[in-house]
Design a protein around this motif. Sequence first.
Motif, mmCIF file in Angstrom:
data_model
loop_
_atom_site.group_PDB
_atom_site.id
_atom_site.type_symbol
_atom_site.label_atom_id
_atom_site.label_comp_id
_atom_site.label_asym_id
_atom_site.label_seq_id
_atom_site.Cartn_x
_atom_site.Cartn_y
_atom_site.Cartn_z
ATOM 1 N N TRP A 228 -3.875 0.057 -5.466
ATOM 2 C CA TRP A 228 -3.489 -0.961 -4.499
ATOM 3 C C TRP A 228 -4.346 -2.209 -4.668
ATOM 4 N N GLU B 161 -5.915 3.980 -3.511
ATOM 5 C CA GLU B 161 -6.456 2.716 -3.024
ATOM 6 C C GLU B 161 -6.882 1.814 -4.178
ATOM 7 N N ARG C 189 0.834 -1.203 0.000
ATOM 8 C CA ARG C 189 0.000 0.000 0.000
ATOM 9 C C ARG C 189 0.869 1.253 0.000
#
Length: 65
Positions: free
Chosen positions: A31, A28, A22
Motif C-alpha cells: 500500500w 501495508e 488499501r
Amino acid sequence: MFAENKLTEDMTEIEAFLLRERDKVLSESEWRFRMRGYGYNLRRTDRGVEVARLPQNTVLGTLAI
C-alpha cells in the motif's frame, strides 16, 4: 495531490482515496509503495498513519488506523 484523477488538498477526499486503495492490496508495505506512485508518503506513527505529499514531504494529516 491527486485523488480520483483530480487535484485536491481536501484531507477527507484523500483519506477516502487512500482507504479504498488499501482495500486493494495484501500488505501495508505494498500500500505504501503504491501510494508513493500517486505522490503520497505514508509513515506509521503511534497516532496512526501520517500522510505527506511528495516530493516536498509536506505533512497533510494523519489517518487514525
